[in-house]
Design an enzyme around this catalytic site. Structure first.
Site, mmCIF file in Angstrom:
data_model
loop_
_atom_site.group_PDB
_atom_site.id
_atom_site.type_symbol
_atom_site.label_atom_id
_atom_site.label_comp_id
_atom_site.label_asym_id
_atom_site.label_seq_id
_atom_site.Cartn_x
_atom_site.Cartn_y
_atom_site.Cartn_z
ATOM 1 N N THR A 113 0.699 -1.156 -0.124
ATOM 2 C CA THR A 113 0.142 -0.081 0.016
ATOM 3 C C THR A 113 0.783 1.196 0.142
ATOM 4 O O THR A 113 0.302 2.317 -0.349
ATOM 5 C CB THR A 113 -0.858 0.029 1.279
ATOM 6 N N GLY A 114 2.058 1.265 0.321
ATOM 7 C CA GLY A 114 3.050 2.129 0.418
ATOM 8 C C GLY A 114 3.687 2.476 -1.086
ATOM 9 O O GLY A 114 3.421 1.847 -2.033
ATOM 10 N N ALA B 50 3.357 -0.473 9.738
ATOM 11 C CA ALA B 50 2.999 -1.731 8.573
ATOM 12 C C ALA B 50 1.833 -2.530 9.139
ATOM 13 O O ALA B 50 1.886 -3.241 9.910
ATOM 14 C CB ALA B 50 4.116 -2.635 8.107
ATOM 15 N N THR C 184 -4.478 2.857 17.362
ATOM 16 C CA THR C 184 -5.845 2.985 16.561
ATOM 17 C C THR C 184 -6.992 3.676 17.632
ATOM 18 O O THR C 184 -7.211 2.893 18.565
ATOM 19 C CB THR C 184 -6.371 2.043 15.397
ATOM 20 N N TYR D 239 -10.060 -5.563 12.577
ATOM 21 C CA TYR D 239 -8.747 -4.449 12.590
ATOM 22 C C TYR D 239 -8.392 -3.834 13.782
ATOM 23 O O TYR D 239 -7.255 -3.824 14.343
ATOM 24 C CB TYR D 239 -9.281 -3.222 11.555
ATOM 25 N N PHE E 31 -6.129 9.093 16.311
ATOM 26 C CA PHE E 31 -7.782 9.324 15.623
ATOM 27 C C PHE E 31 -7.241 9.445 13.941
ATOM 28 O O PHE E 31 -6.856 8.880 13.571
ATOM 29 C CB PHE E 31 -8.556 10.063 16.323
ATOM 30 N N ASN E 32 -8.172 10.400 13.538
ATOM 31 C CA ASN E 32 -7.864 10.528 12.080
ATOM 32 C C ASN E 32 -6.894 11.370 11.367
ATOM 33 O O ASN E 32 -7.126 12.426 11.702
ATOM 34 C CB ASN E 32 -9.525 11.202 11.425
ATOM 35 N N GLY F 19 -21.079 -0.054 11.563
ATOM 36 C CA GLY F 19 -20.066 0.143 12.605
ATOM 37 C C GLY F 19 -19.560 1.520 12.548
ATOM 38 O O GLY F 19 -18.616 1.875 13.524
#
Length: 347
Positions: free
Chosen positions: A35-36, A74, A117, A142, A170-171, A283
Site C-alpha cells: 500500500t506504500g 505496517a 488506533t 482491524y 484518531f483520524n 459500525g
C-alpha cells in the site's frame, strides 16, 4: 538515534520518517509496498523491500546492527474490509507484528513505538472525549488486531524489558506543510482526500454516509489530527521509553462533522463541492474524539495545525501539485529502484 521504521513508505509512516530526519536521526525503512510508495521514502534513507511475514529476514535486519528504536506502522488498515475478511486481518496484522516484536526482543532493542488506533473505541456510542483509560471495545477485526498487538507489547516489557509506546491516534489528515509528502491510498477511503479529489474534478460526487446521527448536523463527528503533529508526538514519546512503557490517545480533542469538513474544503478551495447522501455504513459510531490530556502533560506535545482549514489547506496544496499522487513518479505497479527513491538494501 538509529531508527527502523516499518511501513515507512505509507502515509503516516513516511511523515514520521521525515520528522525523524528533520530532528537529526538516522532512519531505515522496511516496507513491502503493498500500500506504500517508494517515492514517499526520502532519498538517502536505507530501504528494505520485504514483508514482515518473513521472520527470518526481519531477524537478520535486527541482528545486523544496533537499533535504538523501532517504530511499527505496517498493517492492513481498512475497517470495512476487515469486516469482510476478519481472519485475514487478524492473522496478517498480528503475526507480522509478532515477528517484529520477537526479533526486537531477541536482538536487544529497548524501545518500540506502535501505531495503534482509535478503532479500539468504536464498540459503543460516545458523546464525550475518550480518555486513555477508556474501556477497549473494538468494533472491527482491524481494531481487535491492534489491541492484540498492544497486549503482546505488554508481555515484551514484562519479560524482556522492551519499553513500548502505543499511540492510539484518531483520524490522521493533512500533508507535510513544506510540500514534501502527502496522502495517497489505493483505494482511497478517507474523507478529506476523497473530498479534495472531488472538488478538483479528479473523481465523481462525494458520498456522505448518514445524515441521521445524534450530532449537531446529523453527520458523524471525527477528530482530525494533522499528520505532522502526529509525527511530532511519535518522536517525543521515544525519550520516555528509557523509563517506562506508555499508552496514549492522540488527537486534536476537536471534533468536526462530515458536513463541517465539506464546508472547510469549499471555503479553502473557493469551489463548490459536489456531494450526495448515502446510507450509513455499518459500525460507524456517531462521535470519536480523543482526550489527549495525558500525552500533553507528560511530553509537552501540543498540536500546531489544529484548525480544520489548515489541515485541509496542506492536503489541498499537495494534491494540486501532485494530482496523480506518487504514481506519476513511480509508475503504476513499478517496484524497481529509481534515483528518486531511497537507497535499496540487498539482503
Amino acid at each position: 538515534m538509529k531508527c527502523l521504521v516499518t511501513g515507512g513508505a505509507g502515509y503516516v509512516g513516511s511523515h514520521v520518517v521525515i520528522g525523524l530526519l528533520d530532528a537529526g536521526h538516522e532512519v531505515a525503512v522496511i516496507d513491502n509496498l503493498s500500500t506504500g510508495y517508494r517515492a514517499a521514502v526520502p532519498s538517502g534513507v536505507r530501504f528494505f523491500p520485504l514483508d514482515l511475514l518473513d521472520a527470518e529476514a526481519i531477524n537478520k535486519i535486527l541482528a545486523s546492527e544496533k537499533w535504538d528504536v523501532v517504530l511499527h506502522f505496517a498493517a492492513l488498515s481498512l475497517v470495512n474490509e476487515s469486516m469482510r475478511k476478519p481472519f485475514y486481518y487478524l492473522r496478517q496484522n498480528y503475526i507480522t507484528a509478532l515477528n517484529l516484536i520477537e526479533a526486537c526482543a531477541q536482538n536487544g532493542v529497548r524501545r518500540f513505538v506502535f501505531s495503534s488506533t482509535a478503532a479500539l473505541f468504536g464498540g459503543k456510542e460516545r458523546f464525550s472525549l475518550i480518555p486513555d483509560n477508556a474501556r477497549v471495545e473494538a468494533s472491527s477485526p482491524y481494531g481487535e488486531s491492534k489491541f492484540l498487538i498492544e497486549r503482546a507489547l505488554v508481555w515484551a516489557d514484562q519479560i524482556y524489558g522492551m519499553r513500548s509506546a502505543s499511540l492510539r491516534y484518531f483520524n490522521a489528515a493533512g500533508a507535510d506543510p513544506l510540500g514534501r509528502l502527502g496522502e495517497e491510498h489505493t483505494p482511497e477511503t478517507h474523507l478529506i482526500p476523497l473530498a479534495i479529489d472531488t472538488v478538483l474534478g479528479l473523481r465523481g460526487k462525494l458520498k456522505i454516509f448518514g445524515n441521521d446521527y445524534p450530532t449537531r448536523d446529523g453527520t458523524c463527528i471525527r477528530d482530525y489530527i494533522h499528520v505532522t503533529d502526529l509525527a511530532d508526538a511519535y518522536i517525543r514519546v521515544i525519550e520516555l521509553l528509557d523509563r517506562r512503557s506508555v499508552t496514549y490517545n492522540l488527537g486534536n480533542g476537536l471534533g468536526f462533522t462530515n458536513m463541517e469538513v465539506v464546508q472547510a474544503i469549499e471555503h479553502v478551495s473557493g469551489r463548490k463541492l459536489p456531494w450526495e447522501w448515502a446510507p450509513r455504513r455499518t459500525g460507524d459510531p456517531s462521535m470519536l474524539v480523543a482526550d489527549s490530556a495525558l500525552i500533553r502533560r507528560e511530553t509537552g506535545w501540543s498540536p500546531h495545525y489544529s484548525s480544520i482549514d489548515i489541515i485541509v489547506e496542506t492536503a489541498l496544496q499537495w494534491r494540486k501539485r501532485n494530482p496523480h499522487g506518487y504514481r506519476k513518479q513511480a509508475g503504476i505497479g513499478q517496484e524497481k529502484w529509481s534515483p528518486i527513491f531511497g537507497q535499496e538494501v540487498e539482503l
